[in-house]
Enzyme design. Structure first.
Site, PDB file in Angstrom:
ATOM      1  N   ARG A  46       5.609  -7.770   2.596  1.00  0.00           N
ATOM      2  CA  ARG A  46       5.221  -8.167   1.230  1.00  0.00           C
ATOM      3  C   ARG A  46       6.478  -8.191   0.379  1.00  0.00           C
ATOM      4  O   ARG A  46       6.919  -7.164  -0.137  1.00  0.00           O
ATOM      5  CB  ARG A  46       4.203  -7.169   0.682  1.00  0.00           C
ATOM      6  CG  ARG A  46       3.716  -7.465  -0.731  1.00  0.00           C
ATOM      7  CD  ARG A  46       2.655  -6.441  -1.132  1.00  0.00           C
ATOM      8  NE  ARG A  46       2.153  -6.669  -2.474  1.00  0.00           N
ATOM      9  CZ  ARG A  46       2.738  -6.207  -3.578  1.00  0.00           C
ATOM     10  NH1 ARG A  46       3.845  -5.496  -3.516  1.00  0.00           N
ATOM     11  NH2 ARG A  46       2.194  -6.455  -4.760  1.00  0.00           N
ATOM     12  N   SER A 117      -7.824  -9.302  -0.409  1.00  0.00           N
ATOM     13  CA  SER A 117      -7.993  -8.225  -1.404  1.00  0.00           C
ATOM     14  C   SER A 117      -9.228  -8.527  -2.234  1.00  0.00           C
ATOM     15  O   SER A 117      -9.362  -9.631  -2.774  1.00  0.00           O
ATOM     16  CB  SER A 117      -6.790  -8.168  -2.351  1.00  0.00           C
ATOM     17  OG  SER A 117      -5.653  -7.754  -1.646  1.00  0.00           O
ATOM     18  N   LYS A 146       2.271  -1.827  -8.027  1.00  0.00           N
ATOM     19  CA  LYS A 146       1.765  -3.137  -8.470  1.00  0.00           C
ATOM     20  C   LYS A 146       1.258  -2.954  -9.890  1.00  0.00           C
ATOM     21  O   LYS A 146       0.426  -2.092 -10.141  1.00  0.00           O
ATOM     22  CB  LYS A 146       0.634  -3.563  -7.528  1.00  0.00           C
ATOM     23  CG  LYS A 146       0.108  -4.970  -7.737  1.00  0.00           C
ATOM     24  CD  LYS A 146      -0.829  -5.299  -6.575  1.00  0.00           C
ATOM     25  CE  LYS A 146      -1.680  -6.489  -6.632  1.00  0.00           C
ATOM     26  NZ  LYS A 146      -1.581  -7.624  -7.311  1.00  0.00           N
TER      27      LYS A 146
END
Ligand code: 3NM
Length: 215
Positions: A46, A117, A146
């Site tokens: 990621r 998600s 995040k």
């Protein structure tokens, strides 16, 4: 080959380590090797956030990390970059609600693992229809990694999903550590996704090992 079956996937999701170059001050390749030594079961590349690599540099790091995973038979999942996943023949792709619709992604990736998600039952049901193999559900606990997350969910939403009869494999994400991983599993998750608890640990191997013990 066909799609991965849920039971095999449940085992892979136990300790799902996610990392990009911005999540560690160390060499990401070394961190990944140490995490594998500690017992992670799945890896997601990621590459996001301030200072994230782009273009050729991003592709080069992806290939390096994929090679490390392959040497230990750890499946390699790409976050949110379908082109990269296809180009390097990753084992799967993980997408969020704001990315390309899951139906379209499923058509393009064939039988690769598809993670989505989700935050609500409606999103879960839509993702099942679209062909998701597993769900990431979060943030379970507060996270600094995040910033654009939905509100903290706690573990109760996982229980709600299970009570509704949703049997799709689920990983919890957001602020998960070796100390709280057990509560996430008890709520009905099949595994935990972690960034910081492994990528910024003083001993990456020990951190991964502790998580593995507690799931
Ligand atoms: N997604 P850490 S929370 C990438 O809620 C990500 O969907 C989330 O990082 C979500 O383990 C999150 O460092 C960050 O808290 C997880």
């Amino acid at each position: 080959m066909g799609r991965i079956n849920s039971e095999e996937l449940r085992d892979l999701l136990k300790v799902y380590f996610i990392m990009g170059s911005t999540n560690t001050a160390k060499n990401p390749e070394e961190v990944l090797k140490e995490a594998i030594n500690g017992g992670i079961t799945l890896f997601q590349f990621r590459e996001k956030g301030e200072g994230a690599l782009k273009g050729d540099e991003k592709y080069a790091l992806a290939r390096q990390l994929q090679k490390i995973c392959r040497a230990s038979s750890i499946p390699f999942i790409v976050n949110d970059d379908l082109e990269l996943a296809m180009e390097i023949d990753a084992d799967g792709l993980h997408i969020g609600q704001e990315d390309e619709p899951a139906e379209r992604v499923r058509e393009k990736i064939g039988d690769k693992i598809l993670g989505v998600s989700i935050h609500t039952i409606d999103e879960a049901e839509a993702a099942i229809r679209a062909g998701a193999d597993y769900f990431g559900l979060g943030p379970i606990f507060p996270t600094n990694t995040k910033t654009d997350t939905t509100p903290v969910q706690g573990t109760s939403l996982i229980q709600v999903f299970r009570k509704r009869g949703i049997t799709v494999p689920i990983v919890g994400i957001g602020g998960i550590t070796a100390q709280n991983a057990g509560t996430v599993m008890k709520a009905g998750a099949d595994g935990v996704s972690v960034i910081t608890a492994i990528s910024q640990a003083i001993s990456v191997t020990d951190a991964a090992r502790e998580l593995r013990k507690n799931v």
